[in-house]
Design an enzyme around this catalytic site. Structure first.
Site, mmCIF file in Angstrom:
data_model
loop_
_atom_site.group_PDB
_atom_site.id
_atom_site.type_symbol
_atom_site.label_atom_id
_atom_site.label_comp_id
_atom_site.label_asym_id
_atom_site.label_seq_id
_atom_site.Cartn_x
_atom_site.Cartn_y
_atom_site.Cartn_z
ATOM 1 N N ARG A 233 0.723 -1.271 0.069
ATOM 2 C CA ARG A 233 -0.065 0.023 0.026
ATOM 3 C C ARG A 233 0.878 1.138 0.120
ATOM 4 N NH1 ARG A 233 -3.755 -2.579 -1.607
ATOM 5 N NH2 ARG A 233 -5.640 -2.688 -0.831
ATOM 6 N N ASP A 257 3.961 0.599 -7.472
ATOM 7 C CA ASP A 257 2.623 -0.051 -7.927
ATOM 8 C C ASP A 257 1.438 0.868 -7.224
ATOM 9 O OD1 ASP A 257 0.937 -1.300 -9.962
ATOM 10 O OD2 ASP A 257 0.228 -2.448 -8.067
ATOM 11 N N GLU A 262 -3.834 8.028 -4.942
ATOM 12 C CA GLU A 262 -4.260 7.242 -6.214
ATOM 13 C C GLU A 262 -5.473 7.985 -6.981
ATOM 14 O OE1 GLU A 262 -4.185 3.243 -5.692
ATOM 15 O OE2 GLU A 262 -2.004 3.047 -4.840
ATOM 16 N N HIS A 281 -1.415 0.787 -9.758
ATOM 17 C CA HIS A 281 -2.001 -0.325 -8.763
ATOM 18 C C HIS A 281 -2.730 -1.608 -9.795
ATOM 19 C CE1 HIS A 281 -3.869 -0.372 -4.561
ATOM 20 N NE2 HIS A 281 -3.777 -1.673 -5.152
#
Length: 332
Positions: A233, A257, A262, A281
């Site tokens: 995360r 990622d 986000e 992600h």
């Protein structure tokens, strides 16, 4: 046990097995805007929109009107650990643990290979029609520290070990003889482990003990020229400190990622820093993942109706699946 009314929270489309779900329960499909209206009186909630942050705001103030079971279409449950849900002993929380283990492990291997062989640079040279032979790096014989020893971390460790990398883990309790990691480093040996790793891979869920765990001191302890991979995360990492470590060259690169915000804002320096790979992600997203998540939920729905034990019950106070307390818990 009955599930007379089921609410499915989705973003773009309902689950692929919607008809089978509807045969078992009166099902209502909603987006985030309609969740507060639909949730009171529901027996269960399936968050097919896996990263939704709307559940806390839509949760009924009267606990008697709240769902008794919530299933998350992801492994991480950090968005669901709000007080009203966590502190209600009658609400059972389950997740989709197991679906994403191998896909994420493959993605991590791909990221490590991309950095070691400078595949982003090669693609850029191709775009410019530039012929630039150069040496890459071996990953066999290199060292990787996988921080987070749950199922995803274990899948990563097994795949990296198969390439000839030396792999160890980082967890809350140090131990030796682990079947996947060999050595799991606890607080006493973590700094030394960071200093010896060519790659530090974050595969931990976001819980209070892990938020911000990779701070300036951790980055300073990492081996000069090493690289960070984050598929856990975003808030596990202090992004400002990471940008500093990348800018001054202490780290050779990072493959990220997940991010604190986000989508990653266009103004973030991470987009343009040398040696950084940014992905949206998608580490666990492979063809068929939606079918697997939907099938897992359907299995649990049948179990709920039959009064059987649910799969992947989460300890709401720790954030981990029950029966594996602390599994994958990184050093706080």
């Amino acid at each position: 046990m009955t599930v007379k009314r089921l609410v499915v929270l989705y973003e773009n489309a309902p689950p692929p097995n919607a008809e089978r779900i509807e045969r078992l329960a009166d099902t209502v499909y909603v987006t985030g805007d309609d969740l507060a209206r639909a949730l009171p009186g529901a027996d269960a909630l399936f968050t097919w929109r896996t990263l939704s942050t709307t559940v806390a705001g839509a949760w009924p103030a009267d606990r008697r009107a709240a769902p008794r079971w919530v299933h998350v279409g992801a492994t991480g449950v950090d968005n669901l650990l709000f007080p009203a849900l966590v502190n209600d002993p009658d609400v059972v929380l389950t997740n989709s643990r197991g679906v994403y283990d191998q896909p994420i492990a493959e993605y991590v291997l791909g990221l490590i290979l991309a950095m070691a062989k400078d595949l982003p640079g090669m693609v850029e040279h191709q775009r410019r029609r530039e012929w630039r032979p150069r040496d890459g790096e071996r990953i066999g014989g290199g060292t990787a520290l996988v921080w987070g020893t749950g199922p995803i971390g274990r899948a990563i460790a097994r795949l990296l070990r198969a390439t000839g990398m030396e792999v160890s883990g980082a967890g809350r309790t140090g131990r030796t003889g682990d079947p996947d990691f060999g050595t799991v480093h606890g607080p006493a040996t973590l700094t030394a482990a960071l200093g010896g790793a060519d790659y530090v891979v974050l595969a931990a869920p976001l819980v209070p003990a892990t938020r911000g765990m990779v701070d300036a001191s951790v980055l300073a302890a990492m081996k000069p020229g090493s690289r960070l991979v984050n598929v856990g995360r975003g808030p596990l990492v202090d992004e400002d400190a990471l940008i500093g470590a990348l800018t001054d060259g202490r780290l050779a690169g990072a493959a990220l990622d997940v991010f604190a915000v986000e989508p990653l804002p266009a103004a973030s320096p991470l987009w343009d820093l040398p040696g950084v790979i940014v992905s949206p992600h998608i580490a666990g997203d492979v063809h068929g993942w939606q079918d697997e998540v939907a099938a897992l939920f359907l299995d649990n729905l049948r179990r709920r109706l039959d009064g059987g034990p649910l799969l992947n019950v989460v300890d709401k106070h720790s954030g981990y699946v029950s029966g594996t307390p602390g599994a994958g818990t990184p050093v706080a």
